[in-house]
Design an enzyme around this catalytic site. Structure first.
Site, PDB file in Angstrom:
ATOM      1  N   ARG A  51       0.819  -1.218   0.000  1.00 45.95           N
ATOM      2  CA  ARG A  51       0.000   0.000   0.000  1.00 45.95           C
ATOM      3  C   ARG A  51       0.850   1.265   0.000  1.00 45.95           C
ATOM      4  O   ARG A  51       0.328   2.364  -0.005  1.00 45.95           O
ATOM      5  CB  ARG A  51      -0.981  -0.012   1.155  1.00 45.95           C
ATOM      6  CG  ARG A  51      -0.277  -0.056   2.455  1.00 45.95           C
ATOM      7  CD  ARG A  51      -1.225   0.111   3.597  1.00 45.95           C
ATOM      8  NE  ARG A  51      -0.380  -0.001   4.773  1.00 45.95           N
ATOM      9  CZ  ARG A  51      -0.758  -0.349   5.948  1.00 45.95           C
ATOM     10  NH1 ARG A  51      -1.994  -0.634   6.160  1.00 45.95           N
ATOM     11  NH2 ARG A  51       0.073  -0.434   6.945  1.00 45.95           N
ATOM     12  N   LYS A 150       3.045 -19.255   6.636  1.00 42.00           N
ATOM     13  CA  LYS A 150       2.605 -19.472   8.004  1.00 42.00           C
ATOM     14  C   LYS A 150       2.713 -18.156   8.772  1.00 42.00           C
ATOM     15  O   LYS A 150       3.452 -17.290   8.317  1.00 42.00           O
ATOM     16  CB  LYS A 150       3.433 -20.563   8.668  1.00 42.00           C
ATOM     17  CG  LYS A 150       4.941 -20.234   8.737  1.00 42.00           C
ATOM     18  CD  LYS A 150       5.633 -21.075   9.744  1.00 42.00           C
ATOM     19  CE  LYS A 150       5.711 -20.409  11.079  1.00 42.00           C
ATOM     20  NZ  LYS A 150       6.842 -19.466  11.213  1.00 42.00           N
ATOM     21  N   ASP A 179       5.823 -24.091   3.810  1.00 42.44           N
ATOM     22  CA  ASP A 179       6.598 -24.316   5.034  1.00 42.44           C
ATOM     23  C   ASP A 179       8.018 -24.433   4.526  1.00 42.44           C
ATOM     24  O   ASP A 179       8.395 -25.460   3.947  1.00 42.44           O
ATOM     25  CB  ASP A 179       6.162 -25.611   5.731  1.00 42.44           C
ATOM     26  CG  ASP A 179       6.926 -25.805   7.031  1.00 42.44           C
ATOM     27  OD1 ASP A 179       8.163 -25.645   7.017  1.00 42.44           O
ATOM     28  OD2 ASP A 179       6.303 -26.103   8.064  1.00 42.44           O
ATOM     29  N   HIS A 180       8.799 -23.379   4.708  1.00 38.83           N
ATOM     30  CA  HIS A 180      10.068 -23.352   3.986  1.00 38.83           C
ATOM     31  C   HIS A 180      11.031 -24.462   4.430  1.00 38.83           C
ATOM     32  O   HIS A 180      11.956 -24.800   3.709  1.00 38.83           O
ATOM     33  CB  HIS A 180      10.727 -21.962   4.043  1.00 38.83           C
ATOM     34  CG  HIS A 180      11.386 -21.632   5.345  1.00 38.83           C
ATOM     35  ND1 HIS A 180      10.707 -21.209   6.436  1.00 38.83           N
ATOM     36  CD2 HIS A 180      12.688 -21.651   5.724  1.00 38.83           C
ATOM     37  CE1 HIS A 180      11.555 -20.987   7.431  1.00 38.83           C
ATOM     38  NE2 HIS A 180      12.770 -21.248   7.019  1.00 38.83           N
ATOM     39  N   ASP A 237       5.181 -20.821  16.411  1.00 40.04           N
ATOM     40  CA  ASP A 237       6.092 -20.330  15.388  1.00 40.04           C
ATOM     41  C   ASP A 237       6.901 -21.471  14.749  1.00 40.04           C
ATOM     42  O   ASP A 237       7.186 -21.433  13.553  1.00 40.04           O
ATOM     43  CB  ASP A 237       7.050 -19.309  16.030  1.00 40.04           C
ATOM     44  CG  ASP A 237       7.936 -18.616  15.013  1.00 40.04           C
ATOM     45  OD1 ASP A 237       7.400 -18.129  14.009  1.00 40.04           O
ATOM     46  OD2 ASP A 237       9.169 -18.567  15.216  1.00 40.04           O
ATOM     47  N   HIS A 242       7.090 -26.246  11.261  1.00 41.05           N
ATOM     48  CA  HIS A 242       8.368 -26.787  10.788  1.00 41.05           C
ATOM     49  C   HIS A 242       8.719 -28.126  11.453  1.00 41.05           C
ATOM     50  O   HIS A 242       9.054 -29.099  10.791  1.00 41.05           O
ATOM     51  CB  HIS A 242       9.517 -25.821  11.074  1.00 41.05           C
ATOM     52  CG  HIS A 242       9.328 -24.457  10.468  1.00 41.05           C
ATOM     53  ND1 HIS A 242       8.718 -24.266   9.254  1.00 41.05           N
ATOM     54  CD2 HIS A 242       9.675 -23.221  10.899  1.00 41.05           C
ATOM     55  CE1 HIS A 242       8.706 -22.955   8.978  1.00 41.05           C
ATOM     56  NE2 HIS A 242       9.274 -22.312   9.955  1.00 41.05           N
ATOM     57  N   LYS A 341      15.033 -19.795  20.694  1.00 37.64           N
ATOM     58  CA  LYS A 341      15.825 -18.641  20.261  1.00 37.64           C
ATOM     59  C   LYS A 341      16.892 -18.382  21.316  1.00 37.64           C
ATOM     60  O   LYS A 341      16.754 -18.789  22.456  1.00 37.64           O
ATOM     61  CB  LYS A 341      14.929 -17.414  20.114  1.00 37.64           C
ATOM     62  CG  LYS A 341      13.807 -17.641  19.096  1.00 37.64           C
ATOM     63  CD  LYS A 341      13.668 -16.489  18.143  1.00 37.64           C
ATOM     64  CE  LYS A 341      12.595 -16.744  17.114  1.00 37.64           C
ATOM     65  NZ  LYS A 341      13.097 -17.095  15.794  1.00 37.64           N
TER      66      LYS A 341
HETATM   67  C1  BG6 Z   1      10.408 -18.928  10.603  1.00 38.02           C
HETATM   68  C2  BG6 Z   1      10.113 -18.474  11.996  1.00 38.02           C
HETATM   69  O1  BG6 Z   1       9.339 -19.630  10.071  1.00 38.02           O
HETATM   70  O2  BG6 Z   1      11.566 -19.755  10.612  1.00 38.02           O
HETATM   71  C3  BG6 Z   1      11.309 -17.745  12.593  1.00 38.02           C
HETATM   72  O3  BG6 Z   1       8.984 -17.620  11.986  1.00 38.02           O
HETATM   73  C4  BG6 Z   1      12.544 -18.585  12.500  1.00 38.02           C
HETATM   74  O4  BG6 Z   1      11.061 -17.370  13.940  1.00 38.02           O
HETATM   75  C5  BG6 Z   1      12.742 -19.099  11.080  1.00 38.02           C
HETATM   76  O5  BG6 Z   1      13.643 -17.792  12.879  1.00 38.02           O
HETATM   77  C6  BG6 Z   1      13.883 -20.096  11.022  1.00 38.02           C
HETATM   78  O6  BG6 Z   1      14.138 -20.381   9.685  1.00 38.02           O
HETATM   79  P1  BG6 Z   1      15.600 -20.821   9.224  1.00 38.02           P
HETATM   80  O7  BG6 Z   1      15.437 -21.180   7.788  1.00 38.02           O
HETATM   81  O8  BG6 Z   1      16.491 -19.639   9.452  1.00 38.02           O
HETATM   82  O9  BG6 Z   1      15.963 -21.964  10.088  1.00 38.02           O
END
Ligand code: BG6
Length: 492
Positions: A51, A150, A179-180, A237, A242, A341
């Protein structure tokens, strides 16, 4: 490495949240890499949408800055940046009013027969509204796909509402829930290892596997994402998506093919077989933690509370838990899951510990016979290690040694390890949903997660504090040690 570039059809990628963090940090760099590898054919367009009032030139400058910042110099072909930016444009569109939508429709009109992907790199509260407007403005063609990030909801109810809202405009075949983690090389390698070899599958069950550990540890804190993170916490999260997806790939039955539904049917069965964790056992099998001030990489770092600026927050930045899968293959095999974290290191790995040998033929003093371990490292240093016993070479009788057969991908294959998004963004264009979550999977994951979150909420206990830069609360060590096991370390 044999590096195949699979051609795709010309496409228009429309990125909502085009000026946001995800677009700058991940999506633009990933598309740039695919462009440099010749995978983005002539006629493709990347249309960033948000936007903010911005001209094409201003967006192009911002995109250039993002590529500079987020692509390591060694992996950046500077000569390709200008040609890449030529396919990038910007349209100002307001997700919550009709402003800008007819401009977007005009831009898209010239590509009506191309594959069209809408990527919603925005908060989930906007998903329904944006989809509604995409539909109302007639932007959904037969070749259109929708990509959503997500979190899909914050519990089962909100996830169902979101899925309903997007389902009113897009069919399940058109929806790509990303979901990467599923795009990470080692994660896909898990399928290659399990189903491309005869070695593992006969042992892949409760008769031979003692337990499984999945650790996704991050050394960073929440940084600037506190606003979102504080409403989610580590459970929503990381674990609900994941980590459960990783667990599914470890535990699923062999699918009959790599087809999207064959794989997703098998993952769904695992999610449905997870033993519920409820108020009755939540204290024994789960640990919540929150980091306090400490040190990371030699520097003093703030507590979560101070980073967030809200000293009443009870959000967990760490979770450890013991999950169990109630089926024939896995009965009695604990899956210890852990994420947090500001931990001591950034390490993500899946560790399969096999059962000990049934009887030792070795005399006293030969050394301990350790159980075999298969360690799949997702990051850093992607690779696979199979820990085995060998004879320590040299004289001195039978001395046993525990050593890893070590396959580091970066050392073995002389190629850049592509980011998960590179693979996934192009899978969307190919229409391949294998590495994306189906609606029923997301909902099944919430069905298991919700009672844990509810039990925590009802107990209203503050999360256990842990010092930033350590491996989390001592209770998480006790969780696994109570069962006579320890968290894996990369040494004996
Ligand atoms: C994300 C989370 O989906 O994945 C983050 O929202 C996290 O909090 C991240 O840091 C971790 O991804 P990667 O690929 O850096 O392990």
């Amino acid at each position: 490495m044999t590096y195949r570039v699979i051609p795709v059809e010309p496409f228009d990628y429309v990125v909502f949240g085009g000026t946001g963090d995800l677009a700058r940090r991940k999506l633009l760099p990933a598309l740039f890499h695919r462009f440099c590898d010749g995978q983005i054919p002539a006629g493709c367009r990347i249309i960033a949408v948000s936007r903010r009032a911005m001209s094409d030139d201003e967006f192009s400058a911002a995109a250039r800055e993002a590529l500079d910042r987020y692509l390591p110099e060694a992996h950046r072909d500077d000569a390709q940046i200008d040609p890449f930016l030529e396919i990038v444009s910007y349209v100002e569109v307001d997700a919550v009013s009709d402003k800008g939508w007819s401009d977007l429709a005009n831009v898209l009109q010239s590509g009506a027969d191309k594959v069209r992907a809408f990527y919603l790199a925005v908060g989930p509260d906007l998903f329904g509204e944006i989809c509604g407007r995409i539909g109302a403005h007639g932007l959904v063609t037969p070749q259109t796909r929708l990509v959503v990030e997500k979190p899909i909801g914050k519990d089962l109810e909100s996830a169902c509402a979101l899925n309903d809202a997007i389902g009113e405009v897009f069919s399940e075949r058109q929806i790509f829930r990303i979901d990467h983690y599923l795009g990470k090389e080692t994660v896909q390698n898990l399928m290659a290892l399990r189903f491309g070899n005869v070695l593992f599958e006969p042992l892949w069950n409760s008769a031979h596997i003692d337990h499984v550990q999945i650790t996704v540890a991050e050394s960073l804190g929440v940084g600037t994402r506190g606003g979102y993170y504080d409403t989610a916490g580590a459970m929503r999260d990381m674990v609900q998506n994941h980590i459960l997806q990783l667990l599914c790939l470890v535990a699923m039955e062999p699918p009959d093919s790599l087809d999207a539904d064959s794989v997703r049917d098998e993952k769904l069965k695992v999610l449905k077989a997870l033993k519920p964790i409820t108020e009755d056992n939540v204290d024994q099998v789960t640990v919540r933690g929150q980091y306090k001030a400490g040190a990371s990489g030699g520097d003093a770092v703030k507590s979560y509370i101070d980073e967030l600026g809200n000293e009443t927050s009870n959000t967990e930045t760490f979770v450890a838990l013991k999950a169990e899968i109630a089926n024939w293959r896995w009965a009695g095999v604990p899956f210890y899951l852990r994420t947090g974290k500001r931990l001591a290191d950034r390490i993500s790995e899946i560790v399969i510990t096999f059962k000990p040998i049934p009887h030792s033929i070795f005399p006293k003093g030969s050394g301990t016979v350790h159980a075999n371990r298969l360690v799949m490292r997702l990051q850093p240093d992607e690779g696979v290690k199979q820990w085995i016993m060998i004879k320590d070479p040299g004289p001195g009788g039978m001395q046993l040694k525990y050593v890893p057969l070590d396959m580091s991908f970066s050392e073995t294959f002389d190629a850049r390890n592509p980011d998960a998004y590179e693979r996934l963004l192009l899978d969307v264009i190919r229409g391949n949903q294998t590495l994306f979550m189906r609606r029923d999977e997301v909902e099944a994951a919430w069905i298991w997660t919700d009672p844990i979150l509810d039990a925590w909420k009802r107990a209203a206990k503050a999360p256990s504090a842990y010092t930033a830069g350590t491996w989390g609360p001592s209770a998480s060590i006790a969780l696994i040690e109570r069962d006579g096991r320890t968290w894996h370390e990369d040494t004996v």
